[in-house]
Design a protein around this motif. Structure first.
Motif, PDB file in Angstrom:
ATOM      1  N   VAL A   1     -37.722 -49.257  -6.888  1.00 41.93           N
ATOM      2  CA  VAL A   1     -36.932 -48.018  -7.065  1.00 41.93           C
ATOM      3  C   VAL A   1     -36.147 -48.039  -8.380  1.00 41.93           C
ATOM      4  CG1 VAL A   1     -36.759 -47.381  -4.637  1.00 41.93           C
ATOM      5  CG2 VAL A   1     -35.063 -48.940  -5.582  1.00 41.93           C
TER       6      VAL A   1
ATOM      7  N   ILE B   1     -38.408 -40.560  -7.416  1.00 43.16           N
ATOM      8  CA  ILE B   1     -37.261 -40.590  -6.487  1.00 43.16           C
ATOM      9  C   ILE B   1     -37.579 -39.810  -5.219  1.00 43.16           C
ATOM     10  CG2 ILE B   1     -34.842 -39.884  -6.149  1.00 43.16           C
ATOM     11  CD1 ILE B   1     -34.469 -40.360  -9.205  1.00 43.16           C
TER      12      ILE B   1
ATOM     13  N   GLN C   1     -38.271 -43.581  -1.154  1.00 42.55           N
ATOM     14  CA  GLN C   1     -36.891 -43.665  -0.695  1.00 42.55           C
ATOM     15  C   GLN C   1     -36.588 -45.072  -0.213  1.00 42.55           C
ATOM     16  OE1 GLN C   1     -34.188 -41.137  -0.254  1.00 42.55           O
ATOM     17  NE2 GLN C   1     -35.415 -40.457  -1.984  1.00 42.55           N
TER      18      GLN C   1
END
Length: 315
Positions: free
Chosen positions: A60, A90, A94
């Protein structure tokens, strides 16, 4: 579904993550490579400090990659991305964090916390649509409509983790990184959260990277397991294969630490302690080798031969 029919959703290739403090360097992740197939749950398991959370955070892009690359759906998502690509990643990927109290804004209502992604990416037609989406997901994670006006400190750990789950799922992602999502919860609540994760996976075709230090939990939710030690992968195999034929001494030590419900067996069982000095890698360098069956083990040529005998020698 056969291995070759599966679609690779996320691919990590030769990943290094190095943390620098002044002149000191610490390599938290060392040449890590593995694929995650669409629709599966892949668990990344290792003790504290093994680098598993660092890998999740690299995906991420909280932790930058020092070397190697991360591909999502065939496109590189590590390194510099345009604003449009960044927003796309994004939305699709998650993360659910370990400590639900630390990852929720204490000053915001539950309604706002769950809606934050919807606001940022404008994933609703109008206010009525936003309210409907939030109320539906609140109900699905087992919270009540009246909870929406409250604040995180008014909830238990299990309820806060449900809020974290709702906040991720409402974005309609394809891939979720669950970073030890149940380790801070009571045992009775853990099963409820795991069942919720499985329910959403089934209904929405989600793919999970499940990060944990406890092998007993991952056995029942994982399709495949990756074992990591001090930033390096020791073993990769399908869940049942790994439990039936653990080959690397470190994997064996993790399995030996799983509690047994029978107190007599638990009292008499022998804990295996992994000692990395047992390996002699001076002359022959180790590598991650596929033994077949998608079972990969880290070792030098002599060790790999030994592992093959253990796994296939009896037949």
């Amino acid at each position: 579904m056969e291995q070759n029919e599966k679609k690779v959703l996320l691919s990590i290739r030769n990943l290094d993550v190095v943390f620098k403090k002044g002149k000191k360097h610490f390599k938290a992740v060392d040449n890590v490579s593995f694929d995650i197939y669409k629709g599966e749950t892949l668990s990344l398991v290792g003790e504290s400090g093994s680098g598993k959370t660092t890998v999740g955070r690299a995906i991420v892009r909280i932790n930058p990659c020092s070397a190697g690359e991360i591909l999502y759906d065939g496109k590189r998502i590590s390194g510099k991305l345009s604003r449009k690509e960044d927003r796309e990643v994004i939305k699709k990927i998650q993360m659910i964090f370990q400590d639900p109290s630390a990852s929720l804004n204490e000053r915001a209502t539950i309604d706002y916390i769950i809606s934050e992604g919807l606001y940022n990416f404008h994933l609703y037609k109008d206010e009525k649509d936003r309210v409907k989406k939030v109320e539906e997901i609140t109900k699905e994670v087992g919270l009540l409509p009246e909870h929406l006006t409250r604040y995180p400190h008014e909830f238990s750990g299990g309820q806060r983790q449900r809020v974290g789950l709702a906040r991720s799922i409402v974005m309609e992602p394809e891939f979720i990184i669950a970073d030890e999502p149940i380790s801070a919860l009571d045992v009775s609540i853990r099963a409820q959260v795991l069942n919720l994760l499985k329910k959403f996976q089934k209904e929405r075709g989600l793919t999970y990277l499940f990060i944990a230090h406890d092998l007993s939990i991952v056995r029942f939710i994982s399709d495949r397991i990756v074992v990591i030690y001090k930033g390096r992968i020791m073993e990769i195999a399908e869940s049942e294969e790994l439990f039936n034929y653990p080959l690397h001494p470190y994997t064996k030590s993790l399995i030996s630490a799983i509690p047994v419900p029978d107190p007599k067996i638990e009292k008499d069982k022998k804990l295996l302690v992994y000692d990395p000095s047992m390996h002699d890698y001076e002359t022959e360098k180790p590598e991650l080798v596929d033994l077949g069956n998608g079972h990969m083990v880290f070792g030098n040529a002599a060790e790999i031969e030994q592992y093959k005998k253990i796994r296939f020698g009896e037949s």
